[in-house]
Scaffold this active site. Structure first.
Site, short mmCIF file in Angstrom:
data_model
loop_
_atom_site.label_atom_id
_atom_site.label_comp_id
_atom_site.label_asym_id
_atom_site.label_seq_id
_atom_site.Cartn_x
_atom_site.Cartn_y
_atom_site.Cartn_z
N CYS A 67 -4.76 8.69 9.76
CA CYS A 67 -5.03 8.05 10.90
C CYS A 67 -4.74 9.02 12.29
O CYS A 67 -3.92 9.87 12.09
CB CYS A 67 -3.84 6.98 11.11
SG CYS A 67 -4.28 5.49 10.37
N ASP A 103 4.65 0.35 12.27
CA ASP A 103 3.19 -0.10 11.72
C ASP A 103 3.24 -1.45 12.08
O ASP A 103 1.86 -2.00 11.90
CB ASP A 103 3.29 0.07 10.23
CG ASP A 103 3.24 1.38 9.50
OD1 ASP A 103 2.76 2.18 10.35
OD2 ASP A 103 3.21 1.46 8.67
N ARG A 160 1.26 14.55 13.39
CA ARG A 160 1.85 14.57 12.06
C ARG A 160 1.91 15.66 11.22
O ARG A 160 1.27 15.78 10.27
CB ARG A 160 1.16 13.60 11.40
CG ARG A 160 1.07 12.15 12.03
CD ARG A 160 0.40 11.14 11.72
NE ARG A 160 1.11 10.37 10.66
CZ ARG A 160 0.50 9.33 10.01
NH1 ARG A 160 -0.92 9.00 10.25
NH2 ARG A 160 1.33 8.70 9.31
N LYS A 212 0.56 -1.27 0.14
CA LYS A 212 -0.09 -0.18 0.01
C LYS A 212 0.89 1.26 -0.14
O LYS A 212 0.58 2.22 -0.98
CB LYS A 212 -0.88 0.29 1.18
CG LYS A 212 -1.50 1.42 1.80
CD LYS A 212 -2.41 1.26 2.67
CE LYS A 212 -1.60 1.71 3.99
NZ LYS A 212 -1.36 3.22 4.37
N ASN A 213 1.73 1.16 0.93
CA ASN A 213 2.78 2.48 1.04
C ASN A 213 3.40 2.99 -0.03
O ASN A 213 3.88 3.94 -0.28
CB ASN A 213 3.26 2.40 2.51
CG ASN A 213 2.54 2.80 3.71
OD1 ASN A 213 1.20 3.16 3.48
ND2 ASN A 213 3.04 2.53 4.96
N ARG A 261 -8.87 0.09 4.95
CA ARG A 261 -7.93 1.08 4.37
C ARG A 261 -6.61 0.46 3.79
O ARG A 261 -5.80 0.78 3.13
CB ARG A 261 -7.45 2.22 5.24
CG ARG A 261 -8.55 3.28 5.39
CD ARG A 261 -8.39 4.32 6.22
NE ARG A 261 -7.02 4.99 5.71
CZ ARG A 261 -5.83 5.32 6.43
NH1 ARG A 261 -6.26 5.97 7.59
NH2 ARG A 261 -4.92 5.79 5.96
#
Ligand code: UD1
Length: 420
Positions: free
Chosen positions: A117, A307, A122, A22-23, A400
């Site tokens: 999230c 993560d 952030r 995904k990332n 997600r």
């Protein structure tokens, strides 16, 4: 709103194919904005976040075609807008990385400040610092970042104040089209950065040093189309390894990238797992044993990934012994602790960045709520080990980032259903 119903007590066992990362996919999709030629991306995972990025590219005027195997072809020839709206960026922080490519190619961009999230503040100051060093004028107004410049961006020496994955990616993409050479020091070394740099080089960029903390980018005037396959998802792979280990089970992962998982594999071995890796597969066997408690401290790559902190914490909750889990990347990334304790875990927050885990012999089902993407999977791990049936609410967080989660868990023999 979808929920997951999980009846615990099953030992996971079986073989899974790891999805595309995904990332990495999200940033590569943003990178397609750097050329007017068609770009074809394979191994794209079927996830909500990917749909959001495709929607964003579409809203800018890119032509996006998907085939049934999730190969995505993007042609960003006739963009009608350089504005990424709040409605899309608020749901996914990663969409902020369209800023660099849009600015580099069109000389201006307007991107909403990000959401994503709820794990800490952030900020994006480092992204903006890097782009400003390349010559962009940056202005913040009405919740949007407006960046512009005359002519091409200019190569520069940039040193990040801290290691940032998204910041490195945004500035790296912008620098590919800058005039002259850019040197990015204190860059992130994550495998997803390497994948993005390989993709950009396939488009004709001149990047070297990826995988180290100094990136050198010799700017080129234009980039061209290419065909590229996204790397395997190391977080998904690590998550299923942890889930199998927690239940005392065994799992074989195919189409994985074991060399991106060294820190996690090392910890799993300390927890008692027997692990064998091939070039692109990983086999884990716990031989029915209860895991041993292991201390975890998250760090930037190649350290233990933030993560996977929540999932490991869940396993430590039923492990033999006590452990300490320390989060160093994000503030406020322990929202799962309260929910895990509802299932009978004994976890105490020593301070905002350290959890003390007292391993208990069993957990007991209870209704719980997913709080953020990776934390949600920690509740799945706990539910797989709990006595009785756990209802996990708000699993849109899981969707997600985890492709077909209930099918993958069922393949491993878990008793799991999605309910509405
Ligand atoms: C990416 C990953 C996320 C992962 C994280 C760390 C994606 C879509 N997400 O997030 O899953 O957990 O890397 O590996 O790829 N920071 C600043 N200023 C900035 C940028 C970041 O202070 O300008 C801080 C953040 O608040 C955080 C730390 O730096 O505390 C790391 O953030 P960063 O590496 O940028 O994470 P993301 O790219 O958002």
């Amino acid at each position: 709103m979808d929920k997951l119903l999980i009846t615990g007590g099953k030992t996971l066992s079986g073989t899974l194919r790891v999805s595309g990362a995904k990332n990495s996919a999200l940033k590569i999709l943003a990178g397609t904005l750097l050329t007017e030629e068609p770009v074809s991306i394979g191994n794209v995972p079927h996830l909500h976040d990917v749909t959001t990025m495709i929607e964003l590219l579409g809203s800018l005027g890119a032509d996006v075609v998907l085939d049934e195997k999730m190969r995505v072809e993007v042609t960003a020839a006739n963009l009608k807008s350089v504005r990424a709206p709040y409605e899309l960026v608020k749901t996914m922080r990663a969409s902020f990385v369209v800023l660099g490519p849009l600015l580099a190619r069109f000389g201006r961009a307007e991107v909403s400040l990000p959401g994503g999230c709820a794990i800490g503040a952030r900020p994006v100051d480092q992204h903006l610092k890097g782009l400003a060093a390349l010559g962009a004028r940056i202005d913040l107004a009405d919740g949007y970042v407006r960046a512009e410049m005359d002519g091409r961006l200019k190569g520069a020496d940039i040193t990040f104040d801290l290691v940032t994955v998204g910041g490195t990616e945004n500035v790296l993409m912008a620098a590919t089209l800058a005039e002259g050479t850019t040197r990015i020091a204190n860059a992130a070394r994550e495998p997803e950065i390497v994948d993005l740099a390989n993709f950009l080089n396939a488009m004709g960029a001149r990047i070297s040093g990826h995988g180290t903390s100094t990136l050198i980018v010799e700017g080129v005037e234009r980039l061209s189309g290419c065909r590229f396959d996204v790397m395997p998802d190391r977080v998904e792979a690590g998550t299923y390894l942890i889930a199998a280990a927690a239940t005392g089970g065994r799992v074989r992962l195919t189409e994985a990238a074991p060399d991106t998982l060294d820190a996690v594999i090392e910890k799993l071995e300390c927890s008692g797992a027997e692990i064998r890796c091939d070039v692109n597969s990983i086999e884990l066997d716990m031989h029915g044993r209860r895991p041993r408690a292991v201390d975890i401290r998250t760090d930037v790559y190649p350290g233990f990934p933030t993560d996977m902190q929540a999932q490991y914490l869940a396993m430590n909750a039923i492990a033999e012994g006590d452990s300490r889990v320390t989060e160093t990347i994000f503030e406020n990334r322990f929202m799962h602790v309260q929910e895990l304790n509802r299932l009978g875990a004994q976890i105490e927050l020593e301070n905002a960045s350290t959890a003390l885990v007292h391993g208990v012999a069993r957990l007991k089902a209870a209704p719980v709520m997913a709080t953020d993407l990776r934390a949600s999977f920690s509740l799945v791990v706990a539910a797989l080990m709990a006595e009785g049936t756990t209802l996990i609410d708000r699993i849109y967080h899981i969707d997600r980032g985890y492709e077909t989660i209930e099918e993958k868990l069922q393949l491993l023999g878990a008793d799991v259903q999605r309910v509405r």
